[in-house]
Design a protein around this motif. Structure first.
Motif, PDB file in Angstrom:
ATOM      1  N   LEU A 485       0.824  -1.204   0.000  1.00 18.26           N
ATOM      2  CA  LEU A 485       0.000   0.000   0.000  1.00 18.26           C
ATOM      3  C   LEU A 485       0.866   1.264   0.000  1.00 18.26           C
ATOM      4  O   LEU A 485       0.523   2.275  -0.637  1.00 18.26           O
ATOM      5  CB  LEU A 485      -0.934  -0.012   1.209  1.00 18.26           C
ATOM      6  N   VAL A 486       1.983   1.212   0.716  1.00 23.46           N
ATOM      7  CA  VAL A 486       2.909   2.353   0.711  1.00 23.46           C
ATOM      8  C   VAL A 486       3.464   2.557  -0.694  1.00 23.46           C
ATOM      9  O   VAL A 486       3.567   3.698  -1.191  1.00 23.46           O
ATOM     10  CB  VAL A 486       4.041   2.138   1.732  1.00 23.46           C
ATOM     11  N   GLU A 487       3.838   1.466  -1.370  1.00 22.50           N
ATOM     12  CA  GLU A 487       4.347   1.538  -2.741  1.00 22.50           C
ATOM     13  C   GLU A 487       3.280   2.098  -3.676  1.00 22.50           C
ATOM     14  O   GLU A 487       3.583   2.888  -4.580  1.00 22.50           O
ATOM     15  CB  GLU A 487       4.789   0.158  -3.214  1.00 22.50           C
ATOM     16  N   LEU A 488       2.033   1.696  -3.455  1.00 29.33           N
ATOM     17  CA  LEU A 488       0.928   2.192  -4.278  1.00 29.33           C
ATOM     18  C   LEU A 488       0.751   3.696  -4.087  1.00 29.33           C
ATOM     19  O   LEU A 488       0.546   4.448  -5.061  1.00 29.33           O
ATOM     20  CB  LEU A 488      -0.364   1.442  -3.891  1.00 29.33           C
ATOM     21  N   GLU A 489       0.863   4.144  -2.845  1.00 26.57           N
ATOM     22  CA  GLU A 489       0.729   5.561  -2.528  1.00 26.57           C
ATOM     23  C   GLU A 489       1.846   6.361  -3.184  1.00 26.57           C
ATOM     24  O   GLU A 489       1.626   7.441  -3.764  1.00 26.57           O
ATOM     25  CB  GLU A 489       0.749   5.738  -1.001  1.00 26.57           C
ATOM     26  N   GLU A 490       3.066   5.823  -3.130  1.00 27.17           N
ATOM     27  CA  GLU A 490       4.216   6.518  -3.725  1.00 27.17           C
ATOM     28  C   GLU A 490       4.130   6.542  -5.238  1.00 27.17           C
ATOM     29  O   GLU A 490       4.544   7.516  -5.884  1.00 27.17           O
ATOM     30  CB  GLU A 490       5.519   5.827  -3.281  1.00 27.17           C
ATOM     31  N   LYS A 491       3.596   5.494  -5.819  1.00 28.28           N
ATOM     32  CA  LYS A 491       3.498   5.413  -7.276  1.00 28.28           C
ATOM     33  C   LYS A 491       2.633   6.536  -7.843  1.00 28.28           C
ATOM     34  O   LYS A 491       2.972   7.148  -8.869  1.00 28.28           O
ATOM     35  CB  LYS A 491       2.924   4.053  -7.676  1.00 28.28           C
ATOM     36  N   TYR A 492       1.502   6.802  -7.162  1.00 29.48           N
ATOM     37  CA  TYR A 492       0.574   7.810  -7.670  1.00 29.48           C
ATOM     38  C   TYR A 492       0.787   9.186  -7.027  1.00 29.48           C
ATOM     39  O   TYR A 492       0.195  10.178  -7.466  1.00 29.48           O
ATOM     40  CB  TYR A 492      -0.871   7.363  -7.436  1.00 29.48           C
ATOM     41  N   GLY A 493       1.599   9.229  -5.953  1.00 30.57           N
ATOM     42  CA  GLY A 493       1.875  10.505  -5.305  1.00 30.57           C
ATOM     43  C   GLY A 493       0.676  11.039  -4.550  1.00 30.57           C
ATOM     44  O   GLY A 493       0.546  12.253  -4.358  1.00 30.57           O
ATOM     45  N   GLY A 494      -0.198  10.179  -4.113  1.00 36.08           N
ATOM     46  CA  GLY A 494      -1.383  10.623  -3.383  1.00 36.08           C
ATOM     47  C   GLY A 494      -1.302  10.279  -1.901  1.00 36.08           C
ATOM     48  O   GLY A 494      -0.251   9.883  -1.393  1.00 36.08           O
ATOM     49  N   HIS A 495      -2.447  10.430  -1.247  1.00 35.57           N
ATOM     50  CA  HIS A 495      -2.503  10.113   0.183  1.00 35.57           C
ATOM     51  C   HIS A 495      -3.731   9.245   0.436  1.00 35.57           C
ATOM     52  O   HIS A 495      -4.848   9.570   0.006  1.00 35.57           O
ATOM     53  CB  HIS A 495      -2.603  11.389   1.015  1.00 35.57           C
ATOM     54  N   MET A 496      -3.531   8.117   1.135  1.00 40.49           N
ATOM     55  CA  MET A 496      -4.622   7.188   1.437  1.00 40.49           C
ATOM     56  C   MET A 496      -4.753   7.038   2.946  1.00 40.49           C
ATOM     57  O   MET A 496      -3.760   6.762   3.635  1.00 40.49           O
ATOM     58  CB  MET A 496      -4.367   5.810   0.798  1.00 40.49           C
ATOM     59  N   ALA A 497      -5.982   7.240   3.428  1.00 40.57           N
ATOM     60  CA  ALA A 497      -6.273   7.053   4.853  1.00 40.57           C
ATOM     61  C   ALA A 497      -7.219   5.854   4.993  1.00 40.57           C
ATOM     62  O   ALA A 497      -8.283   5.815   4.358  1.00 40.57           O
ATOM     63  CB  ALA A 497      -6.923   8.300   5.425  1.00 40.57           C
ATOM     64  N   PHE A 498      -6.835   4.880   5.816  1.00 39.72           N
ATOM     65  CA  PHE A 498      -7.640   3.673   5.992  1.00 39.72           C
ATOM     66  C   PHE A 498      -8.405   3.733   7.301  1.00 39.72           C
ATOM     67  O   PHE A 498      -7.850   4.063   8.358  1.00 39.72           O
ATOM     68  CB  PHE A 498      -6.758   2.427   5.952  1.00 39.72           C
ATOM     69  N   VAL A 499      -9.714   3.377   7.228  1.00 42.08           N
ATOM     70  CA  VAL A 499     -10.585   3.418   8.395  1.00 42.08           C
ATOM     71  C   VAL A 499     -11.278   2.057   8.536  1.00 42.08           C
ATOM     72  O   VAL A 499     -11.740   1.480   7.551  1.00 42.08           O
ATOM     73  CB  VAL A 499     -11.653   4.531   8.264  1.00 42.08           C
ATOM     74  N   SER A 500     -11.350   1.579   9.776  1.00 48.29           N
ATOM     75  CA  SER A 500     -12.024   0.307  10.058  1.00 48.29           C
ATOM     76  C   SER A 500     -13.456   0.570  10.531  1.00 48.29           C
ATOM     77  O   SER A 500     -13.682   1.454  11.355  1.00 48.29           O
ATOM     78  CB  SER A 500     -11.240  -0.461  11.124  1.00 48.29           C
ATOM     79  N   ASP A 501     -14.415  -0.213   9.987  1.00 49.76           N
ATOM     80  CA  ASP A 501     -15.820  -0.051  10.376  1.00 49.76           C
ATOM     81  C   ASP A 501     -16.465  -1.434  10.538  1.00 49.76           C
ATOM     82  O   ASP A 501     -16.687  -2.157   9.560  1.00 49.76           O
ATOM     83  CB  ASP A 501     -16.577   0.747   9.311  1.00 49.76           C
ATOM     84  N   GLY A 502     -16.740  -1.778  11.802  1.00 43.68           N
ATOM     85  CA  GLY A 502     -17.325  -3.089  12.086  1.00 43.68           C
ATOM     86  C   GLY A 502     -18.744  -3.264  11.591  1.00 43.68           C
ATOM     87  O   GLY A 502     -19.268  -4.387  11.568  1.00 43.68           O
ATOM     88  N   HIS A 503     -19.405  -2.166  11.190  1.00 45.07           N
ATOM     89  CA  HIS A 503     -20.761  -2.274  10.668  1.00 45.07           C
ATOM     90  C   HIS A 503     -20.783  -2.786   9.227  1.00 45.07           C
ATOM     91  O   HIS A 503     -21.822  -3.206   8.731  1.00 45.07           O
ATOM     92  CB  HIS A 503     -21.466  -0.910  10.726  1.00 45.07           C
ATOM     93  N   LEU A 504     -19.645  -2.706   8.558  1.00 49.56           N
ATOM     94  CA  LEU A 504     -19.590  -3.179   7.177  1.00 49.56           C
ATOM     95  C   LEU A 504     -19.596  -4.704   7.126  1.00 49.56           C
ATOM     96  O   LEU A 504     -19.146  -5.386   8.063  1.00 49.56           O
ATOM     97  CB  LEU A 504     -18.315  -2.671   6.492  1.00 49.56           C
TER      98      LEU A 504
END
Length: 534
Positions: A485-504
């Protein structure tokens, strides 16, 4: 009264559990569950019921018609079942035959049935198979109404004796009794297996009841509006008295005083001596637990059923067929591998015959026996299974075991199996029995992240995303796939924030804009059930 301290000592027993929503009946032999029936008060007793219906349409391609009988779904009737024939009636009543052969089915030419039964024609039919899944009930114009000793067939002149009564002397006696009975010309009769050894007076009493029943049906045919119900099969307890060989049962135990009295009155008309065998259970422990039936039912309806010798069966019920797999499991015995396999397969054949009755399995059944090299062993297993289904009231047809160890058979299906009626598909996995693994969800998620980021680049939008996933998937992303995921973020130069939701649901995720909350991608299924994780 049966008290809590009394133990079941009878060889053959019937145990009835009567509750406000359903009635359950178990047949025991030496305490072992051999047959099981359940009927719910909310369910219509449709199989065996007679209706006055109206033909809605005819399908020459299907060689069948659809009939409005007043239910939600139109009934289905084969062309050859629309014209009553004595040969077909006799075949239908010989339920003891396991050959599976049916009367020759005539093929009708296009337009032929349209002339005989124009759309809108009224027709008297009887339900032979209840509505199952998306299919409506199946009906026939070959009417039959069962009594204790006789089966009455309106519109027929057939008079005969069940082939299951084999003694020539007894058959001759019964034919004489039937021939001397005063019956209307348009009503046929067959003496049932229960009639073997019965007195003339018993047949006369049974005949009077059937004629009274037909008189009510005939009045309904003349006076009731179409569509309507003309006759309904008795409830489970009444059918128990009518169809079981009560004289051979050592004890009938019922946990409901009023229902026990109703059974006593019904039995008094056919076997007065059997009345004393009816007992009322008043123990504090539920009756099915007292007789160890509940435990046996729980074991019987599991997907995996253990055999006495350590082998086991695996049942899988699908829309098209029921598959049964046999495995050696913990079996230890036999002087050779072939002998051990034979022992397991013989045990399996005996248990499968019992399981088919208990589960009320119908339609196509494919059994995968453990491969046997010797043909004589395959024949021995086939004979054991054939012997086991011989006592089954539903018609069965068995093919020989193939070289691959597969045995194909069919069992008459009159209504849904007990498991289909008692269970619904799991709302979480939607009946699959499985959900996607965390690895599969990680692969799918990364695929869609790539897709979303490429679109954002093409639209010159900010490469900032918020990704909401189930906690199980989040655990996988954090512990195993973080580097990717870090490599993916660096490849596109963006920022990704991951959130956990037990209701899903574990298979759901959302990719959105963290500031505007615009949804870039979501696979949330509104029909899924979401389980909250603690």
């Amino acid at each position: 009264m049966v008290t809590k301290t009394q133990k079941k000592q009878a060889k053959k027993e019937i145990v009835a559990n009567v509750e406000s929503l359903e009635t359950r009946i178990a047949f025991l032999e030496d305490g072992r569950l051999e047959d099981f029936f359940v009927e719910r008060k909310s369910e219509e007793r449709i199989v065996g019921s007679i209706f006055k219906g109206r033909i809605q349409n005819l399908e020459d391609g299907l060689q069948a018609a659809f009939v409005d009988i007043g239910l939600k779904k139109n009934a289905f009737i084969h062309y050859w079942d629309m014209i009553p024939e004595d040969a077909a009636r006799l075949e239908a009543e010989e339920v003891g035959s396991s050959s599976g052969r049916s009367a020759r089915k005539k093929k009708f030419q296009p337009g032929e049935m349209q002339k005989r039964f124009p759309i809108g024609t009224e027709i008297i039919v009887q339900v032979s198979k209840a509505a199952i899944s998306t299919k409506g009930p199946r009906v026939t114009a070959n009417l039959s109404i069962a009594g204790r000793y006789l089966v009455m067939m309106p519109g027929s002149r057939l008079k005969g004796v069940s082939r299951k009564i084999s003694g020539e002397k007894e058959r001759s006696r019964l034919k004489k009794i039937l021939g001397r009975m005063s019956t209307p010309e348009d009503l046929g009769f067959i003496i049932r297996t229960a009639g073997e050894g019965a007195r003339k007076t018993a047949f006369a009493r049974d005949l009077r009841g059937l004629l009274d029943c037909w008189e009510q049906i005939d009045t309904g045919i003349q006076k009731k509006k179409t569509p309507c119900q003309l006759y309904q099969e008795p409830d489970l307890l009444e059918r128990l008295v009518r169809d079981s060989l009560i004289e051979d049962i050592d004890r009938i135990v019922i946990d409901h005083e009023e229902e026990a009295e109703r059974v006593r009155k019904a039995i008094s008309r056919i076997a007065r001596n059997a009345q004393r065998n009816i007992k009322v259970y008043d123990g504090t422990t539920p009756i099915f637990e007292h007789f160890d039936i509940e435990r046996q039912l729980n074991n019987a309806f599991r997907r995996k059923v253990w055999l006495p010798g350590g082998g086991y069966l695996v049942f899988d019920e699908t829309e098209a067929l029921v598959a049964i797999d046999i495995n050696t499991g913990r079996h230890k015995g036999g002087n050779s591998q072939e002998e051990s396999i034979l022992e397991v397969n013989l045990e399996a054949a005996e248990e499968i015959a019992r399981q088919l009755r208990l589960r009320n399995v119908g339609g196509l059944v494919v059994i995968d026996f453990i491969d046997m090299k010797q043909r004589k062993n395959r024949q021995a297993v086939y004979r054991r299974l054939r012997e086991g289904v011989r006592i089954d009231k539903a018609r069965t047809n068995l093919l020989q075991i193939s070289d691959l160890g597969l045995l194909e058979m069919t069992r008459q299906r009159a209504k849904e199996s007990i498991s289909s009626a008692a269970y619904v598909d799991c709302p979480y996995c939607k009946g699959r029995g499985t959900v996607k693994s965390a690895l599969s969800m990680s692969v799918e998620l990364q695929r869609h992240i790539h897709e979303v980021l490429r679109k954002l680049i093409a639209e010159n939008k900010e490469l900032s995303t918020r990704i909401t996933v189930h906690p199980i998937v989040m655990e996988r992303l954090r512990r195993t796939d973080e580097t990717l995921l870090v490599e993916l973020e660096e490849k596109y130069g963006g920022h990704m924030a991951f959130v956990s939701d037990g209701h899903l649901h574990v298979e759901e995720f959302v990719i959105s804009n963290p500031e505007t909350h615009e949804t870039y991608y979501s696979n949330i299924d509104q029909g899924r059930v979401h389980l909250q994780l603690d």
